[in-house]
Design a protein around this motif. Structure first.
Motif, PDB file in Angstrom:
ATOM      1  N   ALA A 224       0.826  -1.211   0.000  1.00  0.00           N
ATOM      2  CA  ALA A 224       0.000   0.000   0.000  1.00  0.00           C
ATOM      3  C   ALA A 224       0.858   1.258   0.000  1.00  0.00           C
ATOM      4  O   ALA A 224       0.355   2.344   0.255  1.00  0.00           O
ATOM      5  CB  ALA A 224      -0.928  -0.002   1.213  1.00  0.00           C
ATOM      6  N   GLY A 225       2.128   1.113  -0.254  1.00  0.00           N
ATOM      7  CA  GLY A 225       2.994   2.286  -0.292  1.00  0.00           C
ATOM      8  C   GLY A 225       4.168   2.171   0.658  1.00  0.00           C
ATOM      9  O   GLY A 225       4.546   1.083   1.096  1.00  0.00           O
ATOM     10  N   VAL A 226       4.735   3.329   0.990  1.00  0.00           N
ATOM     11  CA  VAL A 226       5.922   3.410   1.851  1.00  0.00           C
ATOM     12  C   VAL A 226       5.495   3.834   3.256  1.00  0.00           C
ATOM     13  O   VAL A 226       4.783   4.834   3.404  1.00  0.00           O
ATOM     14  CB  VAL A 226       6.941   4.417   1.274  1.00  0.00           C
ATOM     15  CG1 VAL A 226       8.152   4.530   2.188  1.00  0.00           C
ATOM     16  CG2 VAL A 226       7.359   4.002  -0.132  1.00  0.00           C
ATOM     17  N   PRO A 227       5.901   3.101   4.283  1.00  0.00           N
ATOM     18  CA  PRO A 227       5.501   3.470   5.653  1.00  0.00           C
ATOM     19  C   PRO A 227       6.266   4.680   6.161  1.00  0.00           C
ATOM     20  O   PRO A 227       7.396   4.939   5.743  1.00  0.00           O
ATOM     21  CB  PRO A 227       5.855   2.220   6.461  1.00  0.00           C
ATOM     22  CG  PRO A 227       7.002   1.616   5.712  1.00  0.00           C
ATOM     23  CD  PRO A 227       6.730   1.885   4.257  1.00  0.00           C
TER      24      PRO A 227
ATOM     25  N   SER B 268      15.078   9.531   2.384  1.00  0.00           N
ATOM     26  CA  SER B 268      15.120  10.040   1.014  1.00  0.00           C
ATOM     27  C   SER B 268      13.704  10.302   0.507  1.00  0.00           C
ATOM     28  O   SER B 268      12.715   9.981   1.162  1.00  0.00           O
ATOM     29  CB  SER B 268      15.834   9.036   0.106  1.00  0.00           C
ATOM     30  OG  SER B 268      15.129   7.811   0.079  1.00  0.00           O
ATOM     31  N   SER B 269      13.615  10.845  -0.687  1.00  0.00           N
ATOM     32  CA  SER B 269      12.302  11.193  -1.254  1.00  0.00           C
ATOM     33  C   SER B 269      11.425   9.970  -1.494  1.00  0.00           C
ATOM     34  O   SER B 269      10.199  10.077  -1.501  1.00  0.00           O
ATOM     35  CB  SER B 269      12.500  11.949  -2.572  1.00  0.00           C
ATOM     36  OG  SER B 269      13.257  11.160  -3.483  1.00  0.00           O
ATOM     37  N   ASP B 270      12.049   8.798  -1.677  1.00  0.00           N
ATOM     38  CA  ASP B 270      11.265   7.580  -1.890  1.00  0.00           C
ATOM     39  C   ASP B 270      11.016   6.824  -0.583  1.00  0.00           C
ATOM     40  O   ASP B 270      10.549   5.679  -0.600  1.00  0.00           O
ATOM     41  CB  ASP B 270      11.955   6.659  -2.910  1.00  0.00           C
ATOM     42  CG  ASP B 270      13.363   6.251  -2.468  1.00  0.00           C
ATOM     43  OD1 ASP B 270      13.828   6.745  -1.417  1.00  0.00           O
ATOM     44  OD2 ASP B 270      13.982   5.436  -3.169  1.00  0.00           O
ATOM     45  N   GLY B 271      11.307   7.459   0.561  1.00  0.00           N
ATOM     46  CA  GLY B 271      11.006   6.867   1.854  1.00  0.00           C
ATOM     47  C   GLY B 271      12.035   5.904   2.377  1.00  0.00           C
ATOM     48  O   GLY B 271      11.794   5.229   3.385  1.00  0.00           O
ATOM     49  N   ARG B 272      13.187   5.827   1.754  1.00  0.00           N
ATOM     50  CA  ARG B 272      14.225   4.884   2.181  1.00  0.00           C
ATOM     51  C   ARG B 272      15.184   5.552   3.151  1.00  0.00           C
ATOM     52  O   ARG B 272      15.556   6.720   2.982  1.00  0.00           O
ATOM     53  CB  ARG B 272      14.979   4.331   0.975  1.00  0.00           C
ATOM     54  CG  ARG B 272      14.115   3.633  -0.033  1.00  0.00           C
ATOM     55  CD  ARG B 272      14.919   3.165  -1.222  1.00  0.00           C
ATOM     56  NE  ARG B 272      15.660   1.955  -0.927  1.00  0.00           N
ATOM     57  CZ  ARG B 272      16.654   1.483  -1.686  1.00  0.00           C
ATOM     58  NH1 ARG B 272      17.046   2.175  -2.744  1.00  0.00           N
ATOM     59  NH2 ARG B 272      17.267   0.378  -1.377  1.00  0.00           N
ATOM     60  N   THR B 273      15.585   4.804   4.164  1.00  0.00           N
ATOM     61  CA  THR B 273      16.539   5.305   5.148  1.00  0.00           C
ATOM     62  C   THR B 273      17.954   4.906   4.750  1.00  0.00           C
ATOM     63  O   THR B 273      18.163   4.172   3.774  1.00  0.00           O
ATOM     64  CB  THR B 273      16.220   4.730   6.534  1.00  0.00           C
ATOM     65  OG1 THR B 273      16.418   3.307   6.504  1.00  0.00           O
ATOM     66  CG2 THR B 273      14.787   5.035   6.951  1.00  0.00           C
TER      67      THR B 273
ATOM     68  N   CYS C 135      17.670  -2.616   0.277  1.00  0.00           N
ATOM     69  CA  CYS C 135      16.387  -3.242   0.614  1.00  0.00           C
ATOM     70  C   CYS C 135      15.284  -2.187   0.617  1.00  0.00           C
ATOM     71  O   CYS C 135      15.544  -1.000   0.522  1.00  0.00           O
ATOM     72  CB  CYS C 135      16.461  -3.898   1.995  1.00  0.00           C
ATOM     73  SG  CYS C 135      17.668  -5.233   2.096  1.00  0.00           S
ATOM     74  N   GLU C 136      14.064  -2.668   0.753  1.00  0.00           N
ATOM     75  CA  GLU C 136      12.912  -1.781   0.778  1.00  0.00           C
ATOM     76  C   GLU C 136      11.949  -2.242   1.859  1.00  0.00           C
ATOM     77  O   GLU C 136      11.703  -3.440   2.014  1.00  0.00           O
ATOM     78  CB  GLU C 136      12.216  -1.785  -0.587  1.00  0.00           C
ATOM     79  CG  GLU C 136      11.057  -0.817  -0.691  1.00  0.00           C
ATOM     80  CD  GLU C 136      10.391  -0.874  -2.055  1.00  0.00           C
ATOM     81  OE1 GLU C 136       9.446  -0.099  -2.283  1.00  0.00           O
ATOM     82  OE2 GLU C 136      10.812  -1.709  -2.884  1.00  0.00           O
ATOM     83  N   VAL C 137      11.430  -1.296   2.631  1.00  0.00           N
ATOM     84  CA  VAL C 137      10.400  -1.594   3.626  1.00  0.00           C
ATOM     85  C   VAL C 137       9.087  -1.041   3.115  1.00  0.00           C
ATOM     86  O   VAL C 137       8.997   0.144   2.787  1.00  0.00           O
ATOM     87  CB  VAL C 137      10.747  -0.975   5.000  1.00  0.00           C
ATOM     88  CG1 VAL C 137       9.651  -1.292   6.021  1.00  0.00           C
ATOM     89  CG2 VAL C 137      12.094  -1.504   5.501  1.00  0.00           C
ATOM     90  N   VAL C 138       8.070  -1.901   3.029  1.00  0.00           N
ATOM     91  CA  VAL C 138       6.794  -1.491   2.456  1.00  0.00           C
ATOM     92  C   VAL C 138       5.679  -1.649   3.482  1.00  0.00           C
ATOM     93  O   VAL C 138       5.788  -2.413   4.439  1.00  0.00           O
ATOM     94  CB  VAL C 138       6.451  -2.315   1.195  1.00  0.00           C
ATOM     95  CG1 VAL C 138       7.471  -2.075   0.104  1.00  0.00           C
ATOM     96  CG2 VAL C 138       6.352  -3.800   1.524  1.00  0.00           C
ATOM     97  N   LEU C 139       4.612  -0.893   3.256  1.00  0.00           N
ATOM     98  CA  LEU C 139       3.393  -1.008   4.054  1.00  0.00           C
ATOM     99  C   LEU C 139       2.448  -1.945   3.318  1.00  0.00           C
ATOM    100  O   LEU C 139       2.157  -1.747   2.146  1.00  0.00           O
ATOM    101  CB  LEU C 139       2.746   0.371   4.221  1.00  0.00           C
ATOM    102  CG  LEU C 139       1.440   0.437   5.032  1.00  0.00           C
ATOM    103  CD1 LEU C 139       1.683   0.063   6.476  1.00  0.00           C
ATOM    104  CD2 LEU C 139       0.836   1.837   4.924  1.00  0.00           C
ATOM    105  N   LEU C 140       1.986  -2.982   4.002  1.00  0.00           N
ATOM    106  CA  LEU C 140       1.124  -3.970   3.368  1.00  0.00           C
ATOM    107  C   LEU C 140      -0.317  -3.486   3.314  1.00  0.00           C
ATOM    108  O   LEU C 140      -0.810  -2.858   4.250  1.00  0.00           O
ATOM    109  CB  LEU C 140       1.196  -5.302   4.123  1.00  0.00           C
ATOM    110  CG  LEU C 140       2.572  -5.980   4.132  1.00  0.00           C
ATOM    111  CD1 LEU C 140       2.495  -7.299   4.882  1.00  0.00           C
ATOM    112  CD2 LEU C 140       3.087  -6.200   2.721  1.00  0.00           C
TER     113      LEU C 140
END
Length: 250
Positions: free
Chosen positions: A90-93, A221-226, A234-239
């Motif tokens: 559902a996007g980036v947490p 960052s602008s794409d939500g990555r730390t 890696c990528e952390v996503v909201l389910l």
């Protein structure tokens, strides 16, 4: 006769609603860990050796109620490693959601492990004195203290580390990630599992990143990555909660 087949959204409702209930129940279970300490006036869960001004204080403790909670917690963790994981995102947490997941995981794991781990010094003390007690405290060292303390510290830290790393190897969620609807995706695909080496590296960078939170904050960052995400690719996503699954990670 009208078509009685449920729509996709109707099919998704019981599944999504049940997941909400499971997350609320899991959060309540974590909160339940605070109850025994106050209900039974437990002085200590775990073990401790404190040396100050030439004096030493050795103590260890647990309680049947805490131990039962820890066994149930271990069973919940095992179930999370076996359950299917949703793959619809559902996007980036937000960062606060990720920190909340870590706080839940840290408390959950350290309470679970401490309650079980305390049985080792308690049993060693029972073997020395001939009587088992759920709590002891003394102001002197014995031979088993010196033999146990250093290996014990490293072994406990390794178990804490594996609590965070093992779900990555399995492609699953920790309890904190499950409650907060988060999933860590490896660099080679959203349904893949981390290799053992990648999981250890990711977990190490997560702990280093946590220190950055306390000493200046994470740069997102602008794409939500730390920083941790970028360094491990890696990528952390909201389910997503309500969308039907198009596929599942086994």
């Amino acid at each position: 006769m009208p078509d009685q087949n449920p729509t996709a959204s109707e099919k998704a409702f019981p599944s999504g609603f049940s997941r909400k209930l499971l997350r609320l129940a899991s959060l309540a279970f974590v909160g339940l860990s605070f109850v025994p300490e106050y209900a039974f006036d437990i002085p200590l869960v775990g073990d401790s050796i404190v040396s100050k001004n030439g004096s030493v204080l050795v103590s260890a403790g647990s309680h049947p109620a805490v131990l039962l909670w820890a066994i149930a917690a271990l069973a919940i963790f095992a179930l999370l490693m076996l359950r299917e994981t949703r793959t619809v995102t559902a996007g980036v947490p937000k960062l606060r959601r990720r920190i909340s997941a870590f706080v839940i995981d840290f408390w959950f794991s350290i309470t679970m492990l401490s309650a079980i781990w305390a049985l080792i010094p308690l049993c060693l003390e029972a073997n020395r004195t001939g009587r088992f007690q759920w709590y002891f405290k003394r102001d002197y060292l014995v031979s088993t203290d010196n033999q146990f303390v250093i290996p014990g510290v490293f072994a406990f830290m390794a178990l804490m580390f594996l609590y965070f790393a093992f779900p990555l190897i399995r492609g699953k969620q920790t309890l904190g990630c499950f409650i907060m609807r988060l999933q860590v995706l490896p660099p080679f695909g959203d349904r893949g599992r981390f290799t053992f080496r990648q999981a250890l590296r990711r977990t190490l960078y997560e702990f280093v990143g946590l220190c950055n939170v306390f000493f200046g904050g994470w740069e997102v960052s602008s794409d939500g990555r730390t920083w941790c995400d970028r360094e491990t690719n890696c990528e952390v996503v909201l389910l997503d909660e309500g969308t039907p699954d198009l596929g599942r990670a086994k």
